[in-house]
Write a protein that holds these residues in place. Structure first.
Motif, PDB file in Angstrom:
ATOM      1  N   ILE A 170       1.017  -0.953   0.048  1.00 19.33           N
ATOM      2  CA  ILE A 170      -0.069  -0.164   0.091  1.00 19.33           C
ATOM      3  C   ILE A 170       0.951   1.389   0.061  1.00 19.33           C
ATOM      4  N   LYS A 171       1.846   1.494   0.841  1.00 17.69           N
ATOM      5  CA  LYS A 171       2.877   2.385   1.059  1.00 17.69           C
ATOM      6  C   LYS A 171       3.493   2.454  -0.502  1.00 17.69           C
ATOM      7  N   ALA A 172       3.951   1.696  -1.213  1.00 13.65           N
ATOM      8  CA  ALA A 172       4.534   1.688  -2.496  1.00 13.65           C
ATOM      9  C   ALA A 172       3.465   2.292  -3.637  1.00 13.65           C
ATOM     10  N   PHE A 173       2.133   1.891  -3.481  1.00 12.11           N
ATOM     11  CA  PHE A 173       1.203   2.402  -4.362  1.00 12.11           C
ATOM     12  C   PHE A 173       0.979   3.790  -4.003  1.00 12.11           C
ATOM     13  N   LEU A 174       0.840   4.068  -2.786  1.00  6.46           N
ATOM     14  CA  LEU A 174       0.617   5.645  -2.417  1.00  6.46           C
ATOM     15  C   LEU A 174       1.740   6.423  -2.943  1.00  6.46           C
ATOM     16  N   THR A 175       2.843   6.031  -2.954  1.00  6.80           N
ATOM     17  CA  THR A 175       3.936   6.591  -3.228  1.00  6.80           C
ATOM     18  C   THR A 175       4.118   6.955  -4.705  1.00  6.80           C
ATOM     19  N   GLN A 176       3.603   5.900  -5.249  1.00  8.08           N
ATOM     20  CA  GLN A 176       3.530   5.801  -6.823  1.00  8.08           C
ATOM     21  C   GLN A 176       2.485   6.974  -7.178  1.00  8.08           C
ATOM     22  N   GLN A 177       1.403   6.997  -6.590  1.00  8.36           N
ATOM     23  CA  GLN A 177       0.304   7.942  -6.708  1.00  8.36           C
ATOM     24  C   GLN A 177       0.977   9.470  -6.634  1.00  8.36           C
ATOM     25  N   LYS A 178       1.479   9.602  -5.796  1.00  6.92           N
ATOM     26  CA  LYS A 178       1.825  10.891  -5.532  1.00  6.92           C
ATOM     27  C   LYS A 178       3.109  11.091  -6.219  1.00  6.92           C
ATOM     28  N   GLN A 179       3.818  10.446  -6.722  1.00  8.26           N
ATOM     29  CA  GLN A 179       4.923  10.510  -7.874  1.00  8.26           C
ATOM     30  C   GLN A 179       4.299  10.963  -8.914  1.00  8.26           C
ATOM     31  N   GLN A 180       2.990  10.343  -9.394  1.00  5.82           N
ATOM     32  CA  GLN A 180       2.338  10.552 -10.722  1.00  5.82           C
ATOM     33  C   GLN A 180       1.827  11.966 -10.537  1.00  5.82           C
ATOM     34  N   VAL A 181       1.347  12.575  -9.460  1.00  3.71           N
ATOM     35  CA  VAL A 181       0.482  13.922  -9.140  1.00  3.71           C
ATOM     36  C   VAL A 181       1.822  14.917  -9.632  1.00  3.71           C
ATOM     37  N   LEU A 182       3.144  14.687  -9.051  1.00  2.00           N
ATOM     38  CA  LEU A 182       4.206  15.491  -9.354  1.00  2.00           C
ATOM     39  C   LEU A 182       4.503  15.516 -10.834  1.00  2.00           C
ATOM     40  N   LEU A 183       4.563  14.231 -11.410  1.00  2.00           N
ATOM     41  CA  LEU A 183       5.017  14.272 -12.773  1.00  2.00           C
ATOM     42  C   LEU A 183       4.143  14.973 -13.670  1.00  2.00           C
ATOM     43  N   ASN A 184       2.783  14.851 -13.400  1.00  2.00           N
ATOM     44  CA  ASN A 184       1.608  15.479 -14.258  1.00  2.00           C
ATOM     45  C   ASN A 184       1.825  17.134 -14.159  1.00  2.00           C
ATOM     46  N   LYS A 185       2.249  17.501 -12.936  1.00  2.00           N
ATOM     47  CA  LYS A 185       2.425  19.002 -12.548  1.00  2.00           C
ATOM     48  C   LYS A 185       3.940  19.323 -13.380  1.00  2.00           C
ATOM     49  N   LEU A 186       4.626  18.561 -13.506  1.00  2.00           N
ATOM     50  CA  LEU A 186       6.001  19.104 -14.199  1.00  2.00           C
ATOM     51  C   LEU A 186       5.639  18.950 -15.949  1.00  2.00           C
ATOM     52  N   VAL A 187       4.675  17.920 -16.166  1.00  2.00           N
ATOM     53  CA  VAL A 187       4.495  17.883 -17.742  1.00  2.00           C
ATOM     54  C   VAL A 187       3.622  19.145 -17.930  1.00  2.00           C
ATOM     55  N   LYS A 188       2.872  19.646 -17.120  1.00  2.00           N
ATOM     56  CA  LYS A 188       1.998  20.833 -17.462  1.00  2.00           C
ATOM     57  C   LYS A 188       2.876  22.012 -17.584  1.00  2.00           C
ATOM     58  N   GLU A 189       3.584  21.952 -16.473  1.00  2.00           N
ATOM     59  CA  GLU A 189       4.894  23.066 -16.308  1.00  2.00           C
ATOM     60  C   GLU A 189       5.615  23.371 -17.755  1.00  2.00           C
ATOM     61  N   LEU A 190       6.046  22.199 -18.242  1.00  2.00           N
ATOM     62  CA  LEU A 190       7.110  22.103 -19.521  1.00  2.00           C
ATOM     63  C   LEU A 190       6.031  22.377 -20.712  1.00  2.00           C
ATOM     64  N   ARG A 191       4.740  21.878 -20.536  1.00  2.00           N
ATOM     65  CA  ARG A 191       3.886  22.339 -21.777  1.00  2.00           C
ATOM     66  C   ARG A 191       3.499  23.659 -21.908  1.00  2.00           C
ATOM     67  N   ASP A 192       3.340  24.317 -20.790  1.00  2.00           N
ATOM     68  CA  ASP A 192       2.866  25.629 -20.766  1.00  2.00           C
ATOM     69  C   ASP A 192       4.173  26.405 -21.437  1.00  2.00           C
ATOM     70  N   LYS A 193       5.185  26.043 -21.306  1.00  2.00           N
ATOM     71  CA  LYS A 193       6.464  26.795 -21.732  1.00  2.00           C
ATOM     72  C   LYS A 193       6.637  26.397 -23.174  1.00  2.00           C
ATOM     73  N   ALA A 194       6.253  25.354 -23.721  1.00  2.00           N
ATOM     74  CA  ALA A 194       6.809  24.692 -24.796  1.00  2.00           C
ATOM     75  C   ALA A 194       5.867  25.388 -26.234  1.00  2.00           C
ATOM     76  N   LYS A 195       6.332  24.861 -27.346  1.00  2.00           N
ATOM     77  CA  LYS A 195       5.421  25.094 -28.623  1.00  2.00           C
ATOM     78  C   LYS A 195       5.162  23.791 -28.911  1.00  2.00           C
ATOM     79  N   VAL A 196       3.789  23.496 -28.809  1.00  2.14           N
ATOM     80  CA  VAL A 196       3.111  22.322 -29.020  1.00  2.14           C
ATOM     81  C   VAL A 196       2.240  22.708 -30.340  1.00  2.14           C
ATOM     82  N   GLU A 197       2.438  21.828 -31.561  1.00  4.95           N
ATOM     83  CA  GLU A 197       1.634  21.972 -32.739  1.00  4.95           C
ATOM     84  C   GLU A 197       0.782  20.594 -32.788  1.00  4.95           C
ATOM     85  N   ILE A 198      -0.331  20.443 -32.857  1.00  4.11           N
ATOM     86  CA  ILE A 198      -0.956  19.212 -33.188  1.00  4.11           C
ATOM     87  C   ILE A 198      -1.589  19.345 -34.692  1.00  4.11           C
ATOM     88  N   LEU A 199      -1.151  18.484 -35.521  1.00  5.20           N
ATOM     89  CA  LEU A 199      -1.566  18.716 -36.956  1.00  5.20           C
ATOM     90  C   LEU A 199      -2.721  17.908 -37.456  1.00  5.20           C
TER      91      LEU A 199
END
Length: 199
Positions: A170-199
């Motif tokens: 359970i601890k491993a699962f909860l740790t993974q969940q918290k890591q995913q939240v942090l990862l999603n936040k990082l990706v959002k920050e990177l995407r906000d600064k990036a030039k993303v074009e969907i064709l």
């Protein structure tokens, strides 16, 4: 796909998006799309057009996120010591009885020893970058959180495992969940600064 979870690089095809000028190919989108559909299980109900579109959007966002992370890793200058890569290569080789069996598995996946090492280096560098950037070592899981998750999980279960047996998982699962939240936040920050074009 090989026993290492690695895939052969295919020929370039049409471009579906660009991330800071780097291309995302349709074949890569189709591969993730197929995995997401497979993850839905063997339902006999056909997938409607709206669901298909939603799955494709999820797949594309996943690829954009992966590319943003790879670009961030590259610009960060993160490097993994050679001895760590050597250790991982040795661990993979140990899974096979002979060097011939190891190389045969590589051939099946369209890989060579050199390309496997390149892929491992990339994976380990990404792991190190994320570990440092997300400050994984600072993630705290309290005893109360573990107990609450355990109580929720065992509701309606006739013979649940004891808390002592389940708490590490359970601890491993909860740790993974918290890591995913942090990862999603990082990706959002990177995407906000990036030039993303969907064709």
């Amino acid at each position: 796909n090989t026993g290492f979870g690695l895939t052969k690089k295919g020929a370039t095809t049409s471009v579906v998006a660009t991330v800071n000028g780097e291309k995302i190919l349709k074949k890569d989108l189709d591969a993730i799309d197929a995995k997401l559909i497979a993850a839905r299980g063997t339902s006999t109900t056909p997938i409607d057009a709206a669901t298909k579109k939603q799955i494709k959007t999820t797949a594309l966002n996943s690829l954009i996120g992966q590319m943003l992370i790879q670009q961030a890793v590259k610009s960060s200058g993160t490097t993994v010591p050679k001895k760590d890569i050597d250790a991982q290569m040795a661990a993979i080789r140990k899974r096979f009885k002979t060097e011939e069996a190891f190389k045969a598995e590589l051939v099946k996946g369209g890989l060579t020893v050199s390309s496997l090492r390149t892929q491992l280096t990339k994976d380990l560098t990404t792991q190190l970058y994320l570990s440092n950037t997300l400050e994984v070592k600072n993630i705290v899981i309290t005893a109360a959180e573990i107990k609450a998750a355990y109580d929720k999980a065992i509701k309606g279960v006739k013979t649940p495992p004891s808390f002592e047996k389940a708490k590490t998982q359970i601890k491993a699962f909860l740790t993974q969940q918290k890591q995913q939240v942090l990862l999603n936040k990082l990706v959002k920050e990177l995407r906000d600064k990036a030039k993303v074009e969907i064709l």
